[in-house]
Design a protein around this motif. Sequence first.
Motif, mmCIF file in Angstrom:
data_model
loop_
_atom_site.group_PDB
_atom_site.id
_atom_site.type_symbol
_atom_site.label_atom_id
_atom_site.label_comp_id
_atom_site.label_asym_id
_atom_site.label_seq_id
_atom_site.Cartn_x
_atom_site.Cartn_y
_atom_site.Cartn_z
ATOM 1 N N SER A 1 0.848 -1.192 0.000
ATOM 2 C CA SER A 1 0.000 0.000 0.000
ATOM 3 C C SER A 1 0.879 1.237 0.000
ATOM 4 O O SER A 1 1.642 1.476 0.950
ATOM 5 C CB SER A 1 -0.900 0.020 1.233
ATOM 6 N N ILE B 1 0.221 3.697 3.006
ATOM 7 C CA ILE B 1 0.780 3.227 4.277
ATOM 8 C C ILE B 1 2.305 3.315 4.242
ATOM 9 O O ILE B 1 2.938 3.773 5.195
ATOM 10 C CB ILE B 1 0.318 1.791 4.584
ATOM 11 N N ARG C 1 -3.682 -3.626 6.514
ATOM 12 C CA ARG C 1 -5.000 -3.580 5.892
ATOM 13 C C ARG C 1 -5.920 -4.526 6.669
ATOM 14 O O ARG C 1 -5.483 -5.216 7.600
ATOM 15 C CB ARG C 1 -4.909 -4.004 4.426
ATOM 16 N N ILE D 1 -6.019 -0.440 8.902
ATOM 17 C CA ILE D 1 -6.257 0.675 7.971
ATOM 18 C C ILE D 1 -6.962 0.081 6.756
ATOM 19 O O ILE D 1 -6.318 -0.322 5.780
ATOM 20 C CB ILE D 1 -4.934 1.356 7.567
ATOM 21 N N SER E 1 -10.292 1.939 1.352
ATOM 22 C CA SER E 1 -11.457 2.820 1.276
ATOM 23 C C SER E 1 -12.455 2.304 0.247
ATOM 24 O O SER E 1 -12.128 1.451 -0.579
ATOM 25 C CB SER E 1 -11.019 4.231 0.887
ATOM 26 N N GLU F 1 -9.017 5.177 9.530
ATOM 27 C CA GLU F 1 -9.565 5.212 8.171
ATOM 28 C C GLU F 1 -8.544 5.788 7.199
ATOM 29 O O GLU F 1 -7.804 6.714 7.534
ATOM 30 C CB GLU F 1 -10.850 6.039 8.137
ATOM 31 N N GLU F 2 -8.509 5.212 5.986
ATOM 32 C CA GLU F 2 -7.525 5.633 4.993
ATOM 33 C C GLU F 2 -7.631 7.126 4.686
ATOM 34 O O GLU F 2 -6.616 7.798 4.465
ATOM 35 C CB GLU F 2 -7.672 4.811 3.712
ATOM 36 N N LEU G 1 -5.534 8.986 7.044
ATOM 37 C CA LEU G 1 -4.163 8.523 7.202
ATOM 38 C C LEU G 1 -3.155 9.558 6.703
ATOM 39 O O LEU G 1 -3.227 10.010 5.567
ATOM 40 C CB LEU G 1 -3.964 7.210 6.434
#
Length: 350
Positions: A192, A195, A254, A273, A276, A301-302, A305
């Motif tokens: 990701s 992240i 995730r 995380i 979305s 929540e993304e 982030l």
Amino acid sequence: MTGGGTAGHVTPNLALVPKLKQKGFEIKYIGSKDGIEKEIIEKEKIQYYSISSGKLRRYFDFKNFSDPFKVAKGLFEALKILSKEKPNVVFSKGGFVAVPVVMAATIKKIPVVAHESDITPGLANKLSAPFCNKLCVTFPESLNYVKNNKGVLTGSPIRDDIINGDIIKGKNIAGFKTNKPIILVMGGSLGSKVINDALREKLDELLKEFNIIHICGKGNFDKSLDKIEGYAQFEYVSNELSHLMKSSDYVVSRAGSNSIFEFLSLQKPMLLIPLSKKASRGDQILNANSFKKEGFCLVLEEENLNKDTLFESIQRLKKEGTVLKNAMRKSSMSNGVEAIINVIMDNMKK
């Protein structure tokens, strides 16, 4: 067995294989011709049959006009295989390739047990459900989506090698030289970027308190960070994952169902995380909120982030880790292998 399209539709099957073999089952697998499942299953030396598989889409695509013919072809191929093998039961983990297999099994009057990992059934399992004897589900909320009393709460099957990881091996693989608490950061099988970026922007501050194992995804390895003490980055891990997970004190991840149930079985305090809704059907959000309600995790929540919220959430994770761990310790849904096998045995054609 059948299931494919992603590793999540295949690897849970492998958790069942050793116990099924102990009970005297012979295992055969039906998958697609070029899906990820073929490589995974053939590595396990399980006989593999390929059939045609069309993708099932909720959105417009010109392939929607041709793929039903692939599904029909797959149905006839599955009928031929089942006629030859005469199985006592078919177990489906979902994915597009499973639909014609499940339909063929019903035509041949072979019992079908399926398993759904997410809270709401995916499209393949929705189409398969009318043909199943039982649909095993992972979350309590999932029973609300399964009709005709077919739902059975079993949890998710966890592979023995995940449970039997070695802490010392994990630390040695990561090359850590200090005994700081270890955070495992992973963003799914592909990694990701959001992240990865947020973590790396706060790396210096985090490394003052933690050793960090970062599974960043293929193509996301940063050579400039390769020699930093206490930071071990990997594009992808396979056999080493069980040891890295076991050695970790905290997890940032995730919220894919298979992964979070592995963390639950290992009682690892987790910061989830979820993907979305812009990038998914929202199943990871439901998964994460279910675990949050049970007291197993924190959720970021993304959309919220960034480097600062990630840092703050990890600090909170460290502070509340013992509370989360105690909640996980009391859970009865950490490993579904025995429960799923009991459902298979109960529905098997004698």
